[in-house]
Design an enzyme around this catalytic site. Structure first.
Site, short mmCIF file in Angstrom:
data_model
loop_
_atom_site.label_atom_id
_atom_site.label_comp_id
_atom_site.label_asym_id
_atom_site.label_seq_id
_atom_site.Cartn_x
_atom_site.Cartn_y
_atom_site.Cartn_z
N LYS A 40 0.84 -1.21 0.00
CA LYS A 40 0.00 0.00 0.00
C LYS A 40 0.87 1.25 0.00
O LYS A 40 1.75 1.40 0.85
CB LYS A 40 -0.89 0.01 1.25
CG LYS A 40 -1.77 1.25 1.35
CD LYS A 40 -2.74 1.15 2.50
CE LYS A 40 -2.25 1.75 3.78
NZ LYS A 40 -2.22 3.21 3.80
N ASP A 67 -3.43 4.32 -1.99
CA ASP A 67 -4.36 4.78 -0.95
C ASP A 67 -4.35 6.31 -0.90
O ASP A 67 -3.76 6.90 0.00
CB ASP A 67 -3.90 4.16 0.39
CG ASP A 67 -4.76 4.57 1.57
OD1 ASP A 67 -5.89 5.02 1.37
OD2 ASP A 67 -4.28 4.43 2.71
N LYS A 69 -7.35 8.12 -1.44
CA LYS A 69 -8.69 8.53 -0.98
C LYS A 69 -9.21 9.76 -1.74
O LYS A 69 -9.44 10.83 -1.16
CB LYS A 69 -8.66 8.85 0.53
CG LYS A 69 -8.21 7.68 1.40
CD LYS A 69 -8.29 8.03 2.87
CE LYS A 69 -7.85 6.91 3.78
NZ LYS A 69 -6.40 6.63 3.77
N ASP A 72 -13.48 14.63 -4.66
CA ASP A 72 -13.48 15.91 -5.39
C ASP A 72 -14.71 15.90 -6.30
O ASP A 72 -15.53 14.97 -6.23
CB ASP A 72 -12.18 16.03 -6.20
CG ASP A 72 -11.73 17.48 -6.36
OD1 ASP A 72 -12.60 18.32 -6.67
OD2 ASP A 72 -10.54 17.76 -6.19
N THR A 128 -11.50 5.75 10.75
CA THR A 128 -11.53 5.18 12.11
C THR A 128 -11.12 6.21 13.16
O THR A 128 -11.30 6.00 14.34
CB THR A 128 -10.60 3.95 12.21
OG1 THR A 128 -9.36 4.28 11.61
CG2 THR A 128 -11.20 2.75 11.53
N ARG A 220 2.96 -1.16 10.82
CA ARG A 220 4.00 -1.17 11.85
C ARG A 220 4.35 -2.54 12.43
O ARG A 220 5.53 -2.80 12.69
CB ARG A 220 3.64 -0.17 12.96
CG ARG A 220 3.84 1.27 12.49
CD ARG A 220 3.13 2.26 13.36
NE ARG A 220 1.68 2.17 13.22
CZ ARG A 220 0.81 2.93 13.85
NH1 ARG A 220 1.26 3.83 14.70
NH2 ARG A 220 -0.48 2.80 13.65
#
Ligand code: C5P
Length: 248
Positions: A40, A67, A69, A72, A128, A220
């Site tokens: 990603k 990614d 997002k 518009d 989230t 991570r």
């Protein structure tokens, strides 16, 4: 690398390249080659290195989830969708809150590409990081779960291939929007042996698979591990124990 479809996802592990630059990204790709179903690339790395790095990783035979997002006016999102497709990415995403017309414009733009290169388009529902009080601040009085279901249903009706949802929302989307053939990609995945960091609503890899996720985005716990391949292999084993396919 075959074209990705909801029925042909292969390995469900998506590794987030949340690193500052090209050198760190290529080092991670080399370290983890053969274990990730996809890498990603988000706004941090894209803003630093641009489309050249996306092309470079695709040219190494890796699948990429872009990614960015998009959110518009429909005309602009359609043009961005076309540019993303031309990069050869396997998945990109748009904010479902941009509305049906915007999502349909992205779908139309991508369907004009040749089918060999057609990426999946996923809708971001509710970030989230937002809760009911931050939704109220922007005029949405429903709770986060209802808003997720509403936006996921709108994404599906607009022709998107699936959504991004937290582990806590997977079951709800499966029950209320689509039992199958609608891709659910979930971040917030934490093996029991790793730190949760700033992720609050988490599930283990096995739980996320059992809840019905198609793709797990993990950063991570793998990139920050002393031995990255070991960490990724351990996560893949946990996913397989819950029934996920292993092949990349
Ligand atoms: O390091 P970690 O496993 O938390 O990385 C998760 C990745 O998924 C990050 O790239 C983060 O930006 C992304 N993400 C997320 N929550 C969302 C959407 C994307 O954590 N709702």
């Amino acid at each position: 690398m075959s074209v990705i479809t909801p029925d042909n996802i292969g390995s469900k592990l998506v590794i987030a390249l949340d690193v500052p630059d090209r050198a760190a990204a290529l080092e991670a790709v080399d370290d983890l080659s053969g274990l990730a179903g996809m890498f990603k690339i988000g706004s941090q790395l894209f803003a630093a290195e641009g489309p050249g790095l996306v092309r470079e990783i695709v040219a190494r035979g890796e699948r990429v989830f872009l990614d960015l997002k998009f959110h518009d006016i429909p005309n602009t999102v359609a043009a961005a969708a076309q540019s993303a497709s031309r990069l050869g990415v396997s998945i990109f995403n748009v904010h479902a809150a941009g509305g049906a017309e915007m999502m349909k414009a992205a779908v139309d733009a991508v369907s004009r590409q040749d089918s060999e290169r057609r990426p999946l388009i996923l809708g971001v529902t509710v970030l989230t990081s937002m809760n009911s009080s931050s939704l109220a601040e922007i005029g949405i009085s429903d709770d986060a779960a209802s808003q997720v279901v509403r936006l996921a249903a709108l994404a599906r009706a607009s022709g998107l291939d699936g959504v991004v949802a937290s582990p806590l929302e997977i079951e709800l989307v499966r029950k209320r929007v689509a039992a199958e053939k609608f891709v659910i990609l979930t971040p917030g995945v934490r093996p029991a042996w790793s730190e949760s960091g700033d992720q609050k609503r988490t599930a283990t890899p096995a739980e996320a698979i059992r809840l019905g996720a198609d793709l797990l985005v993990i950063g991570r716990p793998i990139l920050g591990a002393p031995r990255r391949r070991d960490a990724a292999e351990r996560i893949l084993e946990e996913m397989e124990s819950a029934g996920a396919k292993a092949n990349v």
